[in-house]
Design a protein around this motif. Sequence first.
Motif, PDB file in Angstrom:
ATOM      1  N   CYS A   1       0.834  -1.204   0.000  1.00  0.00           N
ATOM      2  CA  CYS A   1       0.000   0.000   0.000  1.00  0.00           C
ATOM      3  C   CYS A   1       0.867   1.251   0.000  1.00  0.00           C
ATOM      4  N   SER A   2       1.839   1.298   0.896  1.00  0.00           N
ATOM      5  CA  SER A   2       2.708   2.471   0.993  1.00  0.00           C
ATOM      6  C   SER A   2       3.544   2.646  -0.269  1.00  0.00           C
ATOM      7  N   PHE A   3       4.089   1.537  -0.794  1.00  0.00           N
ATOM      8  CA  PHE A   3       4.972   1.644  -1.947  1.00  0.00           C
ATOM      9  C   PHE A   3       4.217   2.077  -3.196  1.00  0.00           C
TER      10      PHE A   3
ATOM     11  N   LEU B   1       7.703  -3.735  -8.394  1.00  0.00           N
ATOM     12  CA  LEU B   1       8.593  -3.203  -7.362  1.00  0.00           C
ATOM     13  C   LEU B   1       7.990  -3.371  -5.968  1.00  0.00           C
ATOM     14  N   ALA B   2       6.664  -3.268  -5.864  1.00  0.00           N
ATOM     15  CA  ALA B   2       6.011  -3.517  -4.575  1.00  0.00           C
ATOM     16  C   ALA B   2       6.199  -4.982  -4.173  1.00  0.00           C
ATOM     17  N   HIS B   3       6.143  -5.865  -5.144  1.00  0.00           N
ATOM     18  CA  HIS B   3       6.388  -7.295  -4.917  1.00  0.00           C
ATOM     19  C   HIS B   3       7.775  -7.495  -4.302  1.00  0.00           C
ATOM     20  N   GLU B   4       8.775  -6.816  -4.869  1.00  0.00           N
ATOM     21  CA  GLU B   4      10.133  -6.912  -4.333  1.00  0.00           C
ATOM     22  C   GLU B   4      10.249  -6.246  -2.970  1.00  0.00           C
TER      23      GLU B   4
ATOM     24  N   ILE C   1       8.019  -6.209  -0.681  1.00  0.00           N
ATOM     25  CA  ILE C   1       7.494  -7.169   0.293  1.00  0.00           C
ATOM     26  C   ILE C   1       8.562  -8.207   0.634  1.00  0.00           C
ATOM     27  N   ARG C   2       9.305  -8.655  -0.369  1.00  0.00           N
ATOM     28  CA  ARG C   2      10.372  -9.631  -0.121  1.00  0.00           C
ATOM     29  C   ARG C   2      11.377  -9.077   0.887  1.00  0.00           C
ATOM     30  N   GLN C   3      11.806  -7.836   0.642  1.00  0.00           N
ATOM     31  CA  GLN C   3      12.783  -7.224   1.547  1.00  0.00           C
ATOM     32  C   GLN C   3      12.189  -6.987   2.926  1.00  0.00           C
ATOM     33  N   ALA C   4      10.917  -6.608   2.980  1.00  0.00           N
ATOM     34  CA  ALA C   4      10.276  -6.355   4.267  1.00  0.00           C
ATOM     35  C   ALA C   4      10.204  -7.631   5.104  1.00  0.00           C
ATOM     36  N   ILE C   5       9.913  -8.766   4.472  1.00  0.00           N
ATOM     37  CA  ILE C   5       9.854 -10.041   5.198  1.00  0.00           C
ATOM     38  C   ILE C   5      11.232 -10.410   5.725  1.00  0.00           C
ATOM     39  N   LEU C   6      12.258 -10.258   4.900  1.00  0.00           N
ATOM     40  CA  LEU C   6      13.623 -10.598   5.325  1.00  0.00           C
ATOM     41  C   LEU C   6      14.101  -9.687   6.447  1.00  0.00           C
TER      42      LEU C   6
ATOM     43  N   GLY D   1      -6.187 -18.656  -2.449  1.00  0.00           N
ATOM     44  CA  GLY D   1      -7.369 -18.603  -3.289  1.00  0.00           C
ATOM     45  C   GLY D   1      -7.297 -17.661  -4.457  1.00  0.00           C
ATOM     46  N   MET D   2      -6.109 -17.349  -4.959  1.00  0.00           N
ATOM     47  CA  MET D   2      -5.990 -16.458  -6.116  1.00  0.00           C
ATOM     48  C   MET D   2      -4.768 -16.828  -6.934  1.00  0.00           C
ATOM     49  N   THR D   3      -4.766 -16.414  -8.187  1.00  0.00           N
ATOM     50  CA  THR D   3      -3.693 -16.756  -9.118  1.00  0.00           C
ATOM     51  C   THR D   3      -2.739 -15.597  -9.383  1.00  0.00           C
ATOM     52  N   ARG D   4      -3.074 -14.405  -8.906  1.00  0.00           N
ATOM     53  CA  ARG D   4      -2.180 -13.248  -9.015  1.00  0.00           C
ATOM     54  C   ARG D   4      -2.149 -12.551  -7.662  1.00  0.00           C
ATOM     55  N   SER D   5      -0.978 -12.105  -7.269  1.00  0.00           N
ATOM     56  CA  SER D   5      -0.836 -11.432  -5.977  1.00  0.00           C
ATOM     57  C   SER D   5       0.523 -10.754  -5.913  1.00  0.00           C
ATOM     58  N   LEU D   6       0.721  -9.989  -4.865  1.00  0.00           N
ATOM     59  CA  LEU D   6       2.033  -9.449  -4.531  1.00  0.00           C
ATOM     60  C   LEU D   6       2.535 -10.228  -3.321  1.00  0.00           C
TER      61      LEU D   6
END
Length: 566
Positions: free
Chosen positions: A206-208, A234-237, A239-244, A406-411
């Motif tokens: 949301c923020s990104f 870029l939001a997808h990426e 999230i990756r960094q935020a989890i790590l 339950g979905m085929t596309r996501s971030l």
Amino acid sequence: GDAESAGASPAQPAQPGVAIQVTASEAGQGESAAGGEGDAEEVEGQLTSPARRISAESLSAPGRLKRANTARRLTTEAASQLLQVEDETRSARSSIRLSSGAPSPMRAGAAAQWPREAEEAASRADTAAAVRAVEEDEAARTAQTSVLPALRRFVFHDKHPGAHKALDAKQQDDYFVLEIDDKNAVYGVFDGHGGTHGTLAAQTACSFVKEYVEERFDDLRESATEVFTQAFALAHEAIRQAILEADPNAKADDQGIPVDEDGEACDGGTTATVCAFIDGETLVHAQVGDSSCAVGGFAMDGGEILFDELIADHTPDEASEYERIMTDPELEGKPKLHLVYDTPDLFEGNMIDIHKLNPETGHYEVDLEARRRADAAGVGYKNNRGDRPTICLTPEEGPYGEQAMGMTRSLGDFYLHLFGCTCVPHVQVIPLADIVESLRCPVLFLASDGFWDLWSYQEVFDRIVCEGPDSNRQAVAERYFRENQDKGEAEFGDSADNMSGVLVYLKRPEEHVSETEVNAIATRDGDEPHHHATGDAAAKGADVADDVDDEDDGDGEPEDGDDEWI
């Protein structure tokens, strides 16, 4: 639920549950962002209706709008030149007109010489006449449709943990409201999922996305698909960094998948649905997942309420999504997601695939026999629209334990993305003229499934479409949000889903002049404006003929074939 988490812009704070009124003066002056009716031959997905929808692909190339306008100018210049040829052709035709009787040798020679040239000139003249007719038709249509009346936006937005839960209960939804000026705005809804990182994924995305789109808003005019595709990637990426960063024991494996200290793939992802209003002329809608966006309003010729789901949810029962995964060249020869019904004994070996290949068409479609077997196995329905619960399941031969959603596309959801899930959004561009000329008192509603799963589309718009002053819209929106909480409590109790939504009411300036006069008088007198409500809820609706399977009428079959355009 505070302004910061909602992503409010400094110029227009987005307090949850508080409506925003934006007045656009002279909105939509000049050519429409879609290029007008003169570009009809370039537009995909035309519908046989008074209103047009323009597909994302038709405006996906950089500079498409600029090239379209240049092409029209060049066409106009060519028409002017060809009109001169037309005059020359008339002279040529006159010069070779033979009198009755035997031609003289000179005339006979002229007749032998001129027919081919005259025929070519006549052909050029016919072309000129056709071009001129097109230009005149385009000019007439542009005069009627390219200049929208001044529109006002009235926006109501809020989020809640759902049902009657305490406000500090677990909340995985987020949203933003970005009011740039009276003609431009962006709204987004994000529904997080995953027991550990769902909230983090939604808040990060949301923020990104809000910040990225705000910085590149001007690029949306010509490259909407590229801007949103890049924003989501870029939001997808992010999230990756935020989890790590959130889990010091998590590490990324050689494929970039965050893995926790137990050696399992980290969960956590989010939907993303974003709508941008551009120059008071164009609506751009980008989406991954199942946080739906729909538009509805009164029919222009009466009180009937009409609606349209703008983009089909990216769920496992969408045949086009299954075909995308099965035909993805990057997944050729690799294990892929299973798209199956969520049967009670799914993990005991009763896996029922949703789709099958139709050998006659070469495309995948819903397997009706498999659906009957799923019903017999006790699948049931997941919402009031008659949708069955379906999931994407990672293959057993994957490097980590099975994950499902339950979905085929996501971030986010990085392990599922290894097998066919994607963060690439579906983007479409719609001229606002299509909406305001087809619907009276139109309203756009983007929301998480904490709203959509409790109602049919008809029930939603029966509750939120209204007439009257803004105070009435405010009251109607607040009442619907409270009713959604009550319904969630009655049907699901403490397990009710989180809810977040943004309602955008579009209004013509001639609506409710009396309200303007009353407000002007109240402001002049130093008092608060006085409002009166004049809503009308006694109406029924119709669906839209598109590729979205709409509500079930009880026969278990998709109802899109019975749709009527709004």
